[in-house]
Design a protein around this motif. Structure first.
Motif, PDB file in Angstrom:
ATOM      1  N   LYS A 168       0.834  -1.202   0.000  1.00 29.55           N
ATOM      2  CA  LYS A 168       0.000   0.000   0.000  1.00 29.55           C
ATOM      3  C   LYS A 168       0.871   1.256   0.000  1.00 29.55           C
ATOM      4  CE  LYS A 168      -4.111  -1.945   2.224  1.00 29.55           C
ATOM      5  NZ  LYS A 168      -5.051  -1.836   3.371  1.00 29.55           N
ATOM      6  N   LEU A 169       0.475   2.229  -0.822  1.00 28.01           N
ATOM      7  CA  LEU A 169       1.273   3.449  -0.955  1.00 28.01           C
ATOM      8  C   LEU A 169       0.769   4.582  -0.067  1.00 28.01           C
ATOM      9  CD1 LEU A 169       1.724   3.253  -4.807  1.00 28.01           C
ATOM     10  CD2 LEU A 169       3.531   3.003  -3.091  1.00 28.01           C
ATOM     11  N   GLN A 170      -0.287   4.337   0.683  1.00 27.92           N
ATOM     12  CA  GLN A 170      -0.790   5.350   1.602  1.00 27.92           C
ATOM     13  C   GLN A 170       0.292   5.717   2.621  1.00 27.92           C
ATOM     14  OE1 GLN A 170      -4.312   4.212   3.728  1.00 27.92           O
ATOM     15  NE2 GLN A 170      -4.666   6.252   4.544  1.00 27.92           N
ATOM     16  N   GLY A 171       0.580   7.015   2.710  1.00 31.78           N
ATOM     17  CA  GLY A 171       1.586   7.491   3.642  1.00 31.78           C
ATOM     18  C   GLY A 171       3.006   7.409   3.134  1.00 31.78           C
ATOM     19  N   CYS A 172       3.226   6.748   2.001  1.00 32.46           N
ATOM     20  CA  CYS A 172       4.573   6.645   1.431  1.00 32.46           C
ATOM     21  C   CYS A 172       5.001   8.009   0.905  1.00 32.46           C
ATOM     22  CB  CYS A 172       4.579   5.617   0.307  1.00 32.46           C
ATOM     23  SG  CYS A 172       6.211   5.238  -0.352  1.00 32.46           S
ATOM     24  N   ARG A 173       6.228   8.395   1.192  1.00 32.02           N
ATOM     25  CA  ARG A 173       6.744   9.686   0.754  1.00 32.02           C
ATOM     26  C   ARG A 173       7.421   9.532  -0.609  1.00 32.02           C
ATOM     27  NH1 ARG A 173      10.990  11.322   4.568  1.00 32.02           N
ATOM     28  NH2 ARG A 173      11.438   9.099   4.435  1.00 32.02           N
ATOM     29  N   LEU A 174       6.882  10.221  -1.620  1.00 30.09           N
ATOM     30  CA  LEU A 174       7.400  10.103  -2.977  1.00 30.09           C
ATOM     31  C   LEU A 174       7.639  11.477  -3.583  1.00 30.09           C
ATOM     32  CD1 LEU A 174       4.674   7.858  -2.908  1.00 30.09           C
ATOM     33  CD2 LEU A 174       6.209   6.955  -4.628  1.00 30.09           C
ATOM     34  N   ALA A 175       8.681  11.571  -4.388  1.00 34.27           N
ATOM     35  CA  ALA A 175       8.953  12.783  -5.161  1.00 34.27           C
ATOM     36  C   ALA A 175       8.854  12.445  -6.639  1.00 34.27           C
ATOM     37  CB  ALA A 175      10.344  13.335  -4.841  1.00 34.27           C
ATOM     38  N   VAL A 176       7.851  13.003  -7.307  1.00 29.99           N
ATOM     39  CA  VAL A 176       7.657  12.771  -8.739  1.00 29.99           C
ATOM     40  C   VAL A 176       8.333  13.906  -9.496  1.00 29.99           C
ATOM     41  CG1 VAL A 176       5.988  12.497 -10.603  1.00 29.99           C
ATOM     42  CG2 VAL A 176       5.473  11.588  -8.325  1.00 29.99           C
ATOM     43  N   VAL A 177       9.341  13.569 -10.288  1.00 33.74           N
ATOM     44  CA  VAL A 177      10.131  14.565 -11.013  1.00 33.74           C
ATOM     45  C   VAL A 177       9.725  14.534 -12.484  1.00 33.74           C
ATOM     46  CG1 VAL A 177      12.454  15.377 -11.566  1.00 33.74           C
ATOM     47  CG2 VAL A 177      12.019  14.205  -9.394  1.00 33.74           C
ATOM     48  N   GLY A 178       8.933  15.510 -12.888  1.00 33.88           N
ATOM     49  CA  GLY A 178       8.428  15.566 -14.262  1.00 33.88           C
ATOM     50  C   GLY A 178       6.938  15.310 -14.289  1.00 33.88           C
ATOM     51  N   LEU A 179       6.170  16.297 -14.765  1.00 29.82           N
ATOM     52  CA  LEU A 179       4.713  16.196 -14.778  1.00 29.82           C
ATOM     53  C   LEU A 179       4.175  16.308 -16.201  1.00 29.82           C
ATOM     54  CD1 LEU A 179       3.948  18.402 -11.648  1.00 29.82           C
ATOM     55  CD2 LEU A 179       3.882  15.894 -11.793  1.00 29.82           C
ATOM     56  N   GLY A 180       4.809  15.582 -17.114  1.00 28.64           N
ATOM     57  CA  GLY A 180       4.327  15.510 -18.488  1.00 28.64           C
ATOM     58  C   GLY A 180       3.166  14.539 -18.587  1.00 28.64           C
ATOM     59  N   GLY A 181       2.988  13.957 -19.777  1.00 30.66           N
ATOM     60  CA  GLY A 181       1.855  13.080 -20.019  1.00 30.66           C
ATOM     61  C   GLY A 181       1.770  11.933 -19.037  1.00 30.66           C
ATOM     62  N   VAL A 182       2.901  11.280 -18.756  1.00 32.94           N
ATOM     63  CA  VAL A 182       2.921  10.157 -17.826  1.00 32.94           C
ATOM     64  C   VAL A 182       2.994  10.651 -16.381  1.00 32.94           C
ATOM     65  CG1 VAL A 182       4.182   8.110 -17.075  1.00 32.94           C
ATOM     66  CG2 VAL A 182       3.963   8.609 -19.516  1.00 32.94           C
ATOM     67  N   GLY A 183       3.888  11.598 -16.119  1.00 31.41           N
ATOM     68  CA  GLY A 183       4.105  12.062 -14.752  1.00 31.41           C
ATOM     69  C   GLY A 183       2.856  12.634 -14.110  1.00 31.41           C
ATOM     70  N   GLU A 184       2.098  13.412 -14.865  1.00 30.54           N
ATOM     71  CA  GLU A 184       0.878  13.983 -14.302  1.00 30.54           C
ATOM     72  C   GLU A 184      -0.128  12.898 -13.948  1.00 30.54           C
ATOM     73  OE1 GLU A 184      -2.907  16.843 -15.511  1.00 30.54           O
ATOM     74  OE2 GLU A 184      -0.970  17.144 -16.533  1.00 30.54           O
ATOM     75  N   LYS A 185      -0.334  11.946 -14.861  1.00 30.40           N
ATOM     76  CA  LYS A 185      -1.287  10.863 -14.594  1.00 30.40           C
ATOM     77  C   LYS A 185      -0.839  10.035 -13.394  1.00 30.40           C
ATOM     78  CE  LYS A 185      -2.882  10.543 -19.385  1.00 30.40           C
ATOM     79  NZ  LYS A 185      -2.093  11.699 -19.869  1.00 30.40           N
ATOM     80  N   LEU A 186       0.453   9.777 -13.311  1.00 27.86           N
ATOM     81  CA  LEU A 186       0.976   9.008 -12.186  1.00 27.86           C
ATOM     82  C   LEU A 186       0.797   9.762 -10.882  1.00 27.86           C
ATOM     83  CD1 LEU A 186       2.463   6.542 -11.099  1.00 27.86           C
ATOM     84  CD2 LEU A 186       4.624   7.664 -11.705  1.00 27.86           C
ATOM     85  N   ALA A 187       1.067  11.055 -10.886  1.00 24.65           N
ATOM     86  CA  ALA A 187       0.893  11.860  -9.670  1.00 24.65           C
ATOM     87  C   ALA A 187      -0.553  11.830  -9.197  1.00 24.65           C
ATOM     88  CB  ALA A 187       1.344  13.298  -9.924  1.00 24.65           C
ATOM     89  N   ARG A 188      -1.490  11.897 -10.136  1.00 21.72           N
ATOM     90  CA  ARG A 188      -2.905  11.829  -9.764  1.00 21.72           C
ATOM     91  C   ARG A 188      -3.240  10.470  -9.141  1.00 21.72           C
ATOM     92  NH1 ARG A 188      -5.874  16.089 -11.568  1.00 21.72           N
ATOM     93  NH2 ARG A 188      -4.974  17.382 -13.228  1.00 21.72           N
ATOM     94  N   MET A 189      -2.702   9.391  -9.712  1.00 21.15           N
ATOM     95  CA  MET A 189      -2.941   8.064  -9.163  1.00 21.15           C
ATOM     96  C   MET A 189      -2.366   7.943  -7.750  1.00 21.15           C
ATOM     97  SD  MET A 189      -2.033   5.631 -12.434  1.00 21.15           S
ATOM     98  CE  MET A 189      -3.044   5.596 -13.913  1.00 21.15           C
TER      99      MET A 189
END
Length: 343
Positions: A168-189
């Motif tokens: 489970k990724l709840q509470g996991c600390r993540l840094a998403v570098v790049g919010l293009g087509g894939v990065g934005e969708k991944l950040a939303r997920m």
């Protein structure tokens, strides 16, 4: 790249566009070579050729680990710095690309990449059938970015499980570098999963997305060195250099960006620092799996979705194998690729 091991490389000046069109076929041992069509600005065509050689080899590995009956290839068009294509120029260029691909007699098929879209694939499809990720309304598999994001999410669950014993990724600390087509969708997920997000992009307008997701905005110059559980590279490659490794403060790196390592030696440096690195061609395989399953191999979307979810098991097995053997995940993945290609 220490040696030349590609099957075929074609460099052709487009008669309509006057631009160099490069197609690199790394391997067809497992089947037709596949790879995206990248239209990007380079200092000269030599840089574009280096890009094509590197990424096509990565595609061979991506297909092999994903269990696909395909090898790796790549199309790269070198745009001079500052050049912008109008509609007519773009169509001419894409037809030049199509003619080069058609001349290869089915050895290679292309899809969208940096600088191209599913609509561009339809234009290429005017002159060759060896193309994928055309728009859905034209019989294609459409935009691959949601599926790349979904596959990366599966890889992140496996990484989290390896680090903390639960996926489970709840509470996991993540840094998403790049919010293009894939990065934005991944950040939303990830936001929907309840992850503690930090996000970054060179486009300052993307700060709006950070606000929407309740994520912390990080300056691009500081994004790689945040104190997080997992760093998620989702932009262009080459960001993990020997110079940046001592400054990293993450426990693991798992992301969809292609060719994250500046040099192969960086994988060992990460291992020495105790930082887990999931090879990008494993984590970012979802888009390729979907497009090839649906468009080239005649599978259903449900079959493609199931295969994408299997990335979690693939990464889990890879990390367990690496830990058991005392080797890097990069080496474990490479051995898996070599075994599949030889058998």
């Amino acid at each position: 790249m220490s040696k030349f091991d590609h099957e075929r490389v074609v460099i052709h000046t487009g008669p309509r566009s006057g631009l160099p069109v490069i197609v690199a076929i790394h391997s067809t041992v497992l089947g037709q070579a596949v790879g995206g069509c990248r239209v990007w600005h380079y200092g000269d065509w030599h840089e574009a050729l280096t890009d094509a050689l590197r990424v096509s080899a990565g595609m061979t590995a991506k297909c092999a680990v994903a269990g696909l009956a395909n090898g790796g290839g790549k199309t790269v068009v070198a745009l001079p710095n500052g050049m912008r294509l109008d509609a007519a120029q773009r169509r001419n260029l894409l037809h030049d690309v199509a003619d080069v691909i058609e001349s290869l007699d089915g050895a290679y098929a292309t899809g969208p990449d940096v600088g191209t879209t599913p609509v561009d694939m339809a234009v290429i499809g005017d002159r060759t059938r060896h193309v994928f990720c055309r728009p859905q309304e034209q019989g294609g598999s459409g935009d691959s970015s949601p599926h790349t994001a979904a596959g990366t999410l599966a890889a992140l669950r496996a990484t989290r499980r390896h680090l903390h014993g639960a996926s489970k990724l709840q509470g996991c600390r993540l840094a998403v570098v790049g919010l293009g087509g894939v990065g934005e969708k991944l950040a939303r997920m990830l936001a929907a999963e309840g992850a503690q997000l930090q996000v970054s992009d060179i486009d300052q307008a993307k700060r709006v997305l950070a606000d929407q997701l309740g994520a912390a905005w990080i300056d691009p110059d500081e994004a790689l060195t945040q104190d997080v559980d997992i760093l998620v590279p989702a932009a262009l490659g080459g960001i993990l250099t020997q110079q940046i490794i001592p400054r990293l403060r993450c426990a693991a790196i798992t992301g969809p960006a292609n060719n994250q390592l500046a040099t192969p030696e960086v994988a060992e440096l990460l291992h020495q620092r105790g930082i887990l690195w999931v090879p990008d061609y494993v984590a970012g395989a979802g888009g390729v799996i979907h497009a090839l399953t649906v468009e080239l191999h005649g599978g259903t979307r449900d079959e493609a979705a199931a295969r994408i979810l299997q990335i979690e098991n693939t990464v889990h097995t890879l990390l367990a194998t690496a830990a058991s053997a005392g080797i890097t995940p990069a080496q474990a993945a490479l051995e898996s690729v070599q075994h599949r290609i030889k058998t």
